[in-house]
Design a protein around this motif. Structure first.
Motif, PDB file in Angstrom:
ATOM      1  N   GLY A 101     -32.526   6.124 -24.076  1.00  6.32           N
ATOM      2  CA  GLY A 101     -32.952   5.656 -25.386  1.00  6.32           C
ATOM      3  C   GLY A 101     -32.304   6.385 -26.541  1.00  6.32           C
ATOM      4  O   GLY A 101     -32.671   6.168 -27.701  1.00  6.32           O
ATOM      5  N   ASN A 102     -31.320   7.234 -26.255  1.00  2.83           N
ATOM      6  CA  ASN A 102     -30.614   7.920 -27.348  1.00  2.83           C
ATOM      7  C   ASN A 102     -29.770   6.940 -28.146  1.00  2.83           C
ATOM      8  O   ASN A 102     -29.597   7.102 -29.354  1.00  2.83           O
ATOM      9  N   ILE A 103     -29.232   5.934 -27.461  1.00  6.00           N
ATOM     10  CA  ILE A 103     -28.517   4.843 -28.120  1.00  6.00           C
ATOM     11  C   ILE A 103     -29.287   3.565 -27.840  1.00  6.00           C
ATOM     12  O   ILE A 103     -29.589   3.239 -26.695  1.00  6.00           O
ATOM     13  N   GLU A 104     -29.618   2.841 -28.891  1.00  2.72           N
ATOM     14  CA  GLU A 104     -30.513   1.688 -28.767  1.00  2.72           C
ATOM     15  C   GLU A 104     -29.802   0.423 -28.298  1.00  2.72           C
ATOM     16  O   GLU A 104     -30.417  -0.453 -27.696  1.00  2.72           O
ATOM     17  N   GLY A 105     -28.495   0.294 -28.590  1.00  8.33           N
ATOM     18  CA  GLY A 105     -27.755  -0.896 -28.185  1.00  8.33           C
ATOM     19  C   GLY A 105     -27.062  -0.705 -26.853  1.00  8.33           C
ATOM     20  O   GLY A 105     -27.296   0.265 -26.129  1.00  8.33           O
ATOM     21  N   SER A 106     -26.188  -1.655 -26.520  1.00 10.10           N
ATOM     22  CA  SER A 106     -25.434  -1.594 -25.265  1.00 10.10           C
ATOM     23  C   SER A 106     -24.291  -0.590 -25.387  1.00 10.10           C
ATOM     24  O   SER A 106     -23.680  -0.459 -26.446  1.00 10.10           O
ATOM     25  N   VAL A 107     -23.995   0.077 -24.284  1.00 15.82           N
ATOM     26  CA  VAL A 107     -22.970   1.126 -24.272  1.00 15.82           C
ATOM     27  C   VAL A 107     -22.054   0.941 -23.071  1.00 15.82           C
ATOM     28  O   VAL A 107     -22.514   0.736 -21.948  1.00 15.82           O
ATOM     29  N   SER A 108     -20.742   1.020 -23.321  1.00 18.21           N
ATOM     30  CA  SER A 108     -19.767   1.125 -22.240  1.00 18.21           C
ATOM     31  C   SER A 108     -18.992   2.424 -22.441  1.00 18.21           C
ATOM     32  O   SER A 108     -18.471   2.682 -23.528  1.00 18.21           O
ATOM     33  N   VAL A 109     -18.939   3.239 -21.409  1.00 17.20           N
ATOM     34  CA  VAL A 109     -18.100   4.431 -21.424  1.00 17.20           C
ATOM     35  C   VAL A 109     -16.874   4.105 -20.581  1.00 17.20           C
ATOM     36  O   VAL A 109     -16.992   3.863 -19.382  1.00 17.20           O
ATOM     37  N   THR A 110     -15.721   4.072 -21.214  1.00 14.30           N
ATOM     38  CA  THR A 110     -14.489   3.673 -20.535  1.00 14.30           C
ATOM     39  C   THR A 110     -13.509   4.837 -20.550  1.00 14.30           C
ATOM     40  O   THR A 110     -13.080   5.286 -21.616  1.00 14.30           O
ATOM     41  N   ALA A 111     -13.189   5.332 -19.370  1.00 14.39           N
ATOM     42  CA  ALA A 111     -12.289   6.480 -19.233  1.00 14.39           C
ATOM     43  C   ALA A 111     -10.936   6.005 -18.726  1.00 14.39           C
ATOM     44  O   ALA A 111     -10.857   5.127 -17.861  1.00 14.39           O
ATOM     45  N   LEU A 112      -9.869   6.600 -19.273  1.00 10.94           N
ATOM     46  CA  LEU A 112      -8.511   6.286 -18.864  1.00 10.94           C
ATOM     47  C   LEU A 112      -7.878   7.546 -18.277  1.00 10.94           C
ATOM     48  O   LEU A 112      -7.973   8.631 -18.884  1.00 10.94           O
ATOM     49  N   THR A 113      -7.248   7.406 -17.117  1.00  7.01           N
ATOM     50  CA  THR A 113      -6.626   8.573 -16.490  1.00  7.01           C
ATOM     51  C   THR A 113      -5.485   8.147 -15.588  1.00  7.01           C
ATOM     52  O   THR A 113      -5.484   7.025 -15.065  1.00  7.01           O
ATOM     53  N   ASN A 114      -4.512   9.048 -15.404  1.00  3.30           N
ATOM     54  CA  ASN A 114      -3.473   8.815 -14.396  1.00  3.30           C
ATOM     55  C   ASN A 114      -3.656   9.747 -13.212  1.00  3.30           C
ATOM     56  O   ASN A 114      -2.771   9.866 -12.369  1.00  3.30           O
ATOM     57  N   TYR A 115      -4.810  10.420 -13.165  1.00  3.45           N
ATOM     58  CA  TYR A 115      -5.104  11.368 -12.085  1.00  3.45           C
ATOM     59  C   TYR A 115      -5.819  10.634 -10.959  1.00  3.45           C
ATOM     60  O   TYR A 115      -6.960  10.185 -11.108  1.00  3.45           O
TER      61      TYR A 115
END
Length: 451
Positions: free
Chosen positions: A203-217
């Protein structure tokens, strides 16, 4: 004397005026005679139109499907865009997000894109502050927290406040996520992914959240701690290397960066061929394309020719190793440094560097500069990852009856260049005062291995 000084001043003024005119004329001449029409099209980080995207239909469709719920008020999944450098990860996510922002705006939905390149901040605290600043700049609000002097938790609170006040849905784009390591055993990227990916649930963020990580590892998910892995749980979208035909199509779609008729027929095929030699890196191909045009301009030519492409390739080869190695995360630098040091400080010429000896040197170096020591497996993974970039090669070889099979590394770049490049890192450079001891450790461990 006064007259002489006056004449001198007059001469100086005249020279300055002529210089000023000359500079202006040079700029004007350059602007009218440039071989480029739109140079931004041949910059790798330019967000391009979707009709210029080549060879990434499957990845594009996956990202679109994942972000479509933003238009419908639904939940958003987390994503991991994974693959070698220059394979379109940033290109795809930025192009899709640009369209999502426009479509959401037309429907009265406030969709926020919060981006962070994780190479620059060296700690979780700094990373969170930069996220706060990114949102504040986007919505024209006060940052609201100082860069230092308050806790990381307070910065997270301010980040969530800004997002709740200004966005109905948000995507965090964390580029080069594996470079955010931090000074502690629990890597900073694990902590950041954990906090952001559970923000909606808590509930820290009330709307929808996407965490998108980019890596070449390749082994990124394996290095996450269990809490972060469980809460992040992304849709893993892999980006494979471009082949020569795809690179050629990418360049064809950007050739309008140049004036009509300015490219000779062999330029695009040659640039694509050079790009495909380094694991299908589109960034390199696009850079070469731009550099070739710049070399042609310096020659005063109205056409880009094969010789300009070859000059661009020479420029790339000159600084490729330095550019790549300098951008590595600290632990990867330490692992590569220890491996190169074995060859650099050995008494004899080494055809192959034993991984076991490199591991022992890695532990010594980490201890001397008071850095974290990771497992032998992580050390080996960090080193073998450099095969992708042509820095070295690896193989497993038996040492005869009863002596087992061992991993060996062979450097494709000069050990001296690798050592000197990594020592420009201020933290690792501290080992310079211990060169004699490092030499002794290398030789002792080699003697023990080969005895």
């Amino acid at each position: 004397m006064g007259e002489s000084a006056a004449n001198s001043d007059s001469t100086t003024d005249t020279n300055q005026e002529n210089t000023s005119i000359s500079i202006r004329e040079r700029f004007q001449e350059s602007s009218t005679s440039s071989i480029f029409v739109d140079k931004d099209l041949v910059r790798p980080d330019t967000i391009i139109d979707e009709d210029r995207i080549v060879g990434r239909d499957q990845q594009l469709e996956r990202v679109i499907d994942n972000l479509r719920p933003a238009l419908e008020g639904g939940g958003l999944p987390n994503m991991l865009l994974n693959g070698p450098s220059g394979t379109g990860k940033s290109l795809i996510i930025n192009a899709v997000c640009k369209q999502v922002v426009d479509l959401c705006q037309s429907q009265g939905v406030r969709f926020g894109v919060v981006s962070l390149n994780c190479e620059a901040p060296k700690s979780l605290d700094r990373a969170v502050y930069r996220l706060v600043r990114c949102v504040a700049e986007d919505v024209n609000a006060a940052v609201g927290v100082p860069e230092s002097g308050v806790s990381t938790d307070r910065k997270f609170e301010r980040l969530f406040e800004l997002i709740n006040e200004n966005y109905d849905a948000v995507i965090f784009i964390l580029d080069e996520i594996d470079l955010l390591e931090g000074p502690y055993e629990d890597t900073a990227y694990s902590s950041l992914l954990y906090q952001l990916s559970r923000a909606e649930t808590l509930g820290n963020i009330e709307g929808s959240v996407s965490v998108t990580a980019l890596t070449n590892y390749t082994h990124f998910m394996q290095d996450l701690n269990s809490r972060a892995e469980s809460s992040f749980n992304p849709d893993d979208i892999f980006f494979d290397d471009y082949d020569a035909n795809q690179l050629r199509a990418i360049l064809e779609n950007r050739k309008d960066a140049f004036k009509d008729g300015s490219l000779t027929g062999d330029v695009i095929p040659l640039v694509a061929a050079f790009g495909s030699q380094t694991h299908g890196d589109a960034r390199k191909a696009i850079d070469l394309f731009r550099w070739a045009g710049e070399f042609a301009e310096r020659r005063g030519s109205e056409t880009v020719e094969e010789r300009d492409v070859r000059s661009a390739q020479d420029k790339y080869d000159e600084n490729r190793t330095l550019r790549h190695i300098s951008g590595l995360a600290t632990q990867k630098k330490l692992s590569l440094y220890a491996t190169a040091a074995v060859e650099y400080y050995a008494k004899q010429d080494l055809n192959r560097i034993p991984a076991g000896v490199g591991w022992e040197v890695y532990k010594f170096v980490a201890d001397r500069i008071d850095a974290d020591q990771y497992s032998r497996e992580t050390y080996v993974n960090n080193v073998t990852e450099q095969e992708t970039y042509g820095i070295l090669s690896s193989e497993r070889r038996g040492r005869g009856r009863g002596r087992g099979v061992h991993m060996f590394f062979t450097l494709e770049e000069s050990a001296e260049n690798i050592v000197q490049t990594i020592e420009t890192d201020s933290r690792i450079g501290d080992i310079e005062s211990d060169h004699e001891m490092l030499r002794s450790v290398v030789r002792t461990k080699l003697n023990s291995f080969f005895d």
